[in-house]
Every structure is written in C-alpha cells, then in structure tokens.
Scaffold this active site. Sequence first.
Site, short mmCIF file in Angstrom:
data_model
loop_
_atom_site.label_atom_id
_atom_site.label_comp_id
_atom_site.label_asym_id
_atom_site.label_seq_id
_atom_site.Cartn_x
_atom_site.Cartn_y
_atom_site.Cartn_z
N LYS A 17 8.19 -0.59 8.31
CA LYS A 17 8.66 -0.44 6.92
C LYS A 17 7.48 -0.04 6.01
O LYS A 17 6.32 -0.19 6.40
CB LYS A 17 9.28 -1.76 6.44
CG LYS A 17 8.31 -2.94 6.46
CD LYS A 17 9.04 -4.28 6.26
CE LYS A 17 8.07 -5.44 6.32
NZ LYS A 17 8.78 -6.74 6.39
N TYR A 24 -14.26 2.92 -18.85
CA TYR A 24 -13.34 2.57 -19.93
C TYR A 24 -13.61 1.17 -20.47
O TYR A 24 -13.89 0.25 -19.71
CB TYR A 24 -11.90 2.62 -19.43
CG TYR A 24 -11.38 4.03 -19.21
CD1 TYR A 24 -11.51 5.02 -20.19
CD2 TYR A 24 -10.73 4.35 -18.02
CE1 TYR A 24 -11.00 6.30 -19.98
CE2 TYR A 24 -10.21 5.62 -17.81
CZ TYR A 24 -10.35 6.59 -18.80
OH TYR A 24 -9.85 7.84 -18.59
C1 PLP Z 1 8.05 -7.54 7.42
C2 PLP Z 1 8.83 -8.39 8.37
C3 PLP Z 1 8.32 -8.68 9.65
C4 PLP Z 1 6.91 -8.33 10.09
O1 PLP Z 1 6.02 -9.36 9.73
P1 PLP Z 1 4.45 -9.28 10.14
O2 PLP Z 1 3.88 -10.54 9.59
O3 PLP Z 1 3.93 -8.06 9.47
O4 PLP Z 1 4.40 -9.20 11.62
C5 PLP Z 1 9.15 -9.35 10.54
N1 PLP Z 1 10.40 -9.72 10.18
C6 PLP Z 1 10.91 -9.49 8.95
C7 PLP Z 1 12.28 -9.95 8.61
C8 PLP Z 1 10.13 -8.83 7.99
O5 PLP Z 1 10.62 -8.62 6.76
#
Ligand code: PLP
Length: 368
Positions: A38, A264
Amino acid sequence: MAKAEETVLEIDLKALGHNYRYLRSKIKPETKFMAVVKAYAYGSDSVSIAKHLQDLGVDYFAVAYVNEGITLREGGITAPILVLHPQKIHFKTLIEHRLEPSIYSKAILADFIATAQKLNTLDYPIHLKFNTGLNRLGFSADELPEISVLIQQQQAVKIIAILSHLAATEDSKETKFTNLQLHRFDAICQQADALFKTKTLKHVLNTSGIINYAHAQYDMVRSGIGLYGYGNEPHVDEALQPVMTLKTIIAQKHSIPSGESVGYNRKYKSSSETVTATLPLGHADGIGRQYGQGKTFVSINGHMAPIIGNVCMDMIMVDVSNIECSEGDEVIIFGKELPANTFSQTAETISYELLTGLSQRIKRVLTN
Ligand SMILES: *Cc1c(COP(=O)(O)O)cnc(C)c1O
C-alpha cells in the site's frame, strides 16, 4: 550505483529479496506470504516492488485502497490482491479488476453482496476482518451468526479468509494485550469454521508479529515494513537491509559571517563564520519542517551535517562548516548509511511516516 546528480530515491531490489528471504525464514514453508504494498509500497514504487516480489514467489499482495490495486493489475500483477479498506463507490471496479475486499461490517457486506449480484458473480472471494482490540475496523465476534445467515442466502460471494490486525506486536510491554488479541482471534476462527463449514484462510500477523509471535502465523502473514528493511526493533533492523536510499547533491555553498541568518523567518543565526550547503529537496518532497532547526542530520562524504533553520518547500540548508565538500557532491538524506528510522526518530515519528510521505516528485531509480 552512479553518484546522484539530482534528488533520487534509490530502490535496491537485492535488499528487497534479502528481506523477503529473512522474513520467510521466520515462518513455515507452507505459510502463505502476503506482501503489503500500500501507499506506493511504503513510498517506493508499488509496481516494481510487487513485480520483483511476484517473481520471488510471494503468494498475495495487499493494498489499502482500490486505485492502488488497479495500478498493480495494470502493471502486470496477476497474484491475488487484498484491498484492506475498499470504499463502497469502488466495489464494481474492484470486482472488474479481480481484487479481493476486506469486509468489516454488516452494512458493507450487504452492499458488496448487492454489487456482486448485479455483476452476476459466483463465489466471489472476500476476506472478513474482525476487531480484536485495535478498535479501528472490523466485525465483532458476536456478529458471526448474522454474517453466516447473510452468506448462506446467496451465492455471489464466498468467504475465503478471516483476518484481524494487532495493535502492538513490536512492543514488549504489551505482550499481554497482544496475546489477548490472539486469543480472541483464535476463538473467532473456531466459531467461523463451525458456522461456515468451508475452509478459510486465517491471517493476523504483521512484520513484528512474524518476529515476535510466529506461533500465530496461521495460514498467511502480512508484511510491509520488514520488506522495506525496517523491523521496529534494533536486532531485527540489523538483519534487514534498507531498500530505499534518498540521495541528493549540494546545489550551492555559502560562507556566511557571524551574525547572519539563514532561510525563512531567519530561524538560524550564525554565531561564528559558518559554511552552509543548500540541497534541492524540501517539505514538498516529504522532508517536513519538523526535521529543521538543527534536530536532524544528513550524511555528506561520511560526515553528519545538521539541517539548519526552517525547511523550505523545495530546499533545505545544512551546516557544512566542518565538512570537506564541494558543490555537486552527493548527500545521503537517509537509507543504507543512515537508517530511515534513525532519521525519523529525530522528529519523534516512525519510519512508516517518513517513507510513505516521500512525494511522487522524487525520481525513483531501481538498482539490483
Ligand atoms: C499496513 C498493514 C500491515 C503491514 O504492517 P507492517 O507493520 O508494515 O508489516 C498489515 N496488516 C494490515 C491490516 C495493515 O493495515
């Protein structure tokens, strides 16, 4: 890899392979591995990452939203893809792209069944997500009988998996809570098996779950951050390799006398003669203002240079008074020599936020 000539995010596919093999070695050979890609594969490049992982034999992919799944399909990913948080308006496109939804409430289930029936599907695969204590998304255990009734009344969709998400797998002070979540999940799985009568995949562990609770791997694990080289704990970080390295160059150097200001709002004031270097990346690239004011360091020719003053939209200034360097020299913002979690800790945040916040403006370069 060639020296950087502009701001680039190097993506090391060899390191990705190393991390995948390390995480796989922590689970049984028959356990399926779901790679979480993702948010542009945690800020890198979802299609190149997913393609490489698909070649290495990853069983499943997960994204958060439907458009991310479509990008993977259009990029040639044929493996199953779970969409963790699909929105109702995208159910039709989700089905058209053979993405699998995580369904977390009765209303969403009814909506999904209605869309599936309109499209005349048969046994369309869905995952049911249960809340075991994160209190974010998910059915509660006592909704199982009603879910079962809804499912048995139709043939458009079929439950192929049961999942939950753990709140604190990386936190050794929360083992009691994590074990409680796992205990609740186990009870849900048993009740689901008794009710649904068909075999479903069970999955609950994220990266730190794989490391600390491997006994609860069930049929599949879901790993994101570990694949990209971070393990939330020093002993795991040591075994993993950062996949992403953010590099840039020195655009210009300035020698400024004592009493001058930099940037800035004049937030940096020199108390002696100071040499600064200006770098072509800023908060629009994902290096936010929280990293300014001398709190955070970048690496130039093996030396650490503090980011001084306010981070600008497109530039940052660093203090190189004690570093031998020239305009055009390479600068490591974070990555191999300077882990993203060390960098992010200076602003009291986590590698996840730093990585996923890297803007699409930065050029991605694959290495292997
Ligand atoms: C993002 C996510 C993961 C991955 O978690 P990590 O700590 O990056 O391994 C797994 N399960 C769900 C439901 C998530 O939203």
